[in-house]
Design an enzyme around this catalytic site. Structure first.
Site, mmCIF file in Angstrom:
data_model
loop_
_atom_site.group_PDB
_atom_site.id
_atom_site.type_symbol
_atom_site.label_atom_id
_atom_site.label_comp_id
_atom_site.label_asym_id
_atom_site.label_seq_id
_atom_site.Cartn_x
_atom_site.Cartn_y
_atom_site.Cartn_z
ATOM 1 N N LYS A 112 0.819 -1.216 0.000
ATOM 2 C CA LYS A 112 0.000 0.000 0.000
ATOM 3 C C LYS A 112 0.853 1.267 0.000
ATOM 4 O O LYS A 112 0.394 2.332 -0.403
ATOM 5 C CB LYS A 112 -0.980 -0.048 1.155
HETATM 6 C C1 PLP Z 1 -4.244 -4.653 0.684
HETATM 7 C C2 PLP Z 1 -3.429 -5.880 0.521
HETATM 8 C C3 PLP Z 1 -3.754 -6.871 -0.438
HETATM 9 C C4 PLP Z 1 -4.973 -6.785 -1.323
HETATM 10 O O1 PLP Z 1 -4.852 -5.775 -2.317
HETATM 11 P P1 PLP Z 1 -6.154 -5.262 -3.104
HETATM 12 O O2 PLP Z 1 -5.703 -4.078 -3.881
HETATM 13 O O3 PLP Z 1 -7.145 -4.900 -2.032
HETATM 14 O O4 PLP Z 1 -6.623 -6.380 -3.968
HETATM 15 C C5 PLP Z 1 -2.922 -7.981 -0.550
HETATM 16 N N1 PLP Z 1 -1.846 -8.129 0.263
HETATM 17 C C6 PLP Z 1 -1.510 -7.210 1.196
HETATM 18 C C7 PLP Z 1 -0.331 -7.458 2.070
HETATM 19 C C8 PLP Z 1 -2.283 -6.051 1.357
HETATM 20 O O5 PLP Z 1 -1.946 -5.146 2.290
#
Ligand code: PLP
Length: 492
Positions: A112
């Site tokens: 993120k």
């Molecule tokens: C948020 C997240 C995901 C999922 O990503 P999306 O964009 O919601 O599909 C997968 N792995 C981790 C570690 C995350 O923080």
């Protein structure tokens, strides 16, 4: 280039307006009116640039109301020594047909950061461009990763404040420590007595409170969100798909124009959708493999065309993918069927009955680009152990992707070179990783970080190894009814 809502294509707005607004007024998501095209010569140019250079060019293709100078400046700020490698998003080539794109080298050790280190720059600039004079307060309900990444992104950004609510019993030790030790004069973090749904519902209620909005307006503030419904969060994610392709070319693993696959651990469908936009731009991608945990609503959708959220919710060891409503799917539906009325109908059906079935044409169109699979926690742990035995330590989210890819290859015989998207440092989920390696886990999170380092000889990322020594700033836990009051006091 203009943007419009997936539920009403008649009202077109600038990129700055789309980013400043987040969600469209009709509840839909903003999408670009057309997708800019990557030519062969552009791709050849991008190959020569570093990650920041690639990011500024690619984002610029979607943001004609931003200057190149602005974007170069934001990229330099967003992707610098806040990442623990100058490569920002390094591609780790494991074998002739498999590489891993590591998206967790940023300040919170999860993918993120790739978007939330950029969003504050895009958002504050968008507000300026729209003539907004009020301050913006970002309100977040988090089950772990988003809260910390948003805090790191917005800490000490002028003209902003950020409030994060997390469920008292719903986040790991490490995730909690990351949040309650957050620095910055404009941040507030609070636990709530309840689960993630309570936090989320409380935040939604505050967003919907028009009296409160008026009151804040008179004090010079308004509320906004940092989750992946905002185009400003999706756009920076397109970059690393193109960047990974450039790196494979530069490593001599593929030839120009050769197609590759991506396998993506998926929750809200934001990450994988950004990759799909890169394909729409002309990036040579054959398929996206959508990997889910036991919350396999997307696996069923891609395989059958029926989206049904009426199913048990599983708490898994890949908690950032524990989601039953994947908001960003709406953008894919729109792009593939091209009808705002059709999308609005599906979303109405989802709201009213918890499910919808897409047309046969739409199901087939999606199946041209996507395959899907899922695995449970036992399979996830086995995959962590297996990959570790082969010399590569991964977190549970990334392990879901590796397992689903392995199944996909067996089932389909598809030998296309594939990039697995790795979304978190194994140290961020050290308890589950240790358990997968057969170790005991009965100790505080910071001790488990050391234990995993000892067991594997790997170095924990500095933001996590530092945690034990950091002062706790936020100890409060409030009732969910008190979320509005706390927010109000913070914006006095
Ligand atoms: C948020 C997240 C995901 C999922 O990503 P999306 O964009 O919601 O599909 C997968 N792995 C981790 C570690 C995350 O923080």
């Amino acid at each position: 280039m203009k943007y419009f809502s997936t539920r009403d294509s008649s009202n077109r707005v600038s990129a700055a307006r789309a980013i400043a607004s987040g969600l469209a007024p009709d509840g839909g998501l903003f999408v670009p009116e057309s997708v800019p095209q990557l030519t062969d010569s552009m791709l050849a140019e991008l190959r020569k640039l570093d990650y920041r250079g690639r990011a500024a060019r690619i984002m610029g293709m979607f943001l004609d109301d931003f200057t190149a100078e602005e974007l170069v400046k934001y990229c330099a700020a967003a992707y610098s020594d806040n990442f623990d490698t100058p490569l920002t998003a390094p591609l780790n080539i494991l074998s002739d047909d498999t590489a891993v794109l590591e998206l967790w080298h940023g300040p919170t050790c999860a993918f993120k950061d790739m978007a939330l280190q950029m969003l504050p720059h895009l958002l504050t600039a968008s507000l300026r461009k729209c003539g907004e004079e009020r301050g913006v307060c970002i309100l977040v309900a988090t089950s772990g990763d988003t809260g910390k990444a948003a805090l790191e992104g917005f800490a000490d950004v002028d003209g902003t404040k950020i409030v994060v609510f997390y469920p008292r019993d719903g986040v790991s030790d490490v995730q909690k420590l990351q949040m309650v030790t957050q620095s910055g004069d404009n941040v507030l973090v609070s636990a709530i007595a309840g689960n993630f749904d309570d936090a989320q519902t409380g935040v939604k209620r505050i967003f919907g409170d028009t009296e409160f909005a008026k009151e804040l307006d008179s004090r010079g503030w308004f509320l906004s969100s940092a989750n992946s419904i905002n185009w400003g969060r999706l756009l920076p994610q397109i970059v690393y798909y193109v960047s990974a392709y450039c790196d494979l070319l530069n490593a001599g693993k593929i030839k120009a124009g050769e197609r590759i696959n991506f396998c993506v651990p998926t929750g809200n469908f934001g990450n994988i959708l950004a990759g799909w936009y890169a394909k729409q731009m002309g990036l040579p991608v054959s398929r996206f493999i959508c990997a889910s945990n036991s919350n396999n609503v997307l696996t069923d959708f891609i395989n059958t065309g029926v989206y049904n959220r009426e199913r048990p919710f599983h708490c898994t060891i890949s908690p950032s993918m524990d989601i039953l409503v994947s908001s960003n799917l709406e953008r894919l539906l729109y792009a593939c069927c091209g009808s705002d009325a059709e999308v609005a109908g599906y979303m109405r059906s989802l709201a009213e009955s918890g499910k919808y079935t897409v047309s046969d044409a739409l199901r087939r169109r999606i199946a041209e680009d996507f395959s899907a699979g899922f695995c449970d926690d036992d399979e996830t742990r086995a995959e962590i152990a297996d990959m570790y035995a082969k010399g590569y330590l991964i977190d549970p989210h990334t392990a879901v992707a590796f397992k689903v890819l392995r199944d996909y290859r067996e089932r389909s015989g598809d030998a296309t070179p594939t990039v697995v998207v790795s979304t978190a440092s194994p140290f961020k989920f050290c308890d589950s990783v240790l358990a997968a390696l057969g170790e005991s886990t009965g100790a505080p999170g910071t001790e488990l970080i050391d234990r995993l380092a000892e067991r594997t000889g790997a170095n924990p990322p500095r933001p996590l190894s530092n945690l034990a020594g950091r002062a706790v700033r936020f100890t409060g836990c409030i009732e969910k009814e008190a979320m509005r009051e706390l927010t109000s006091d913070f914006l006095k």
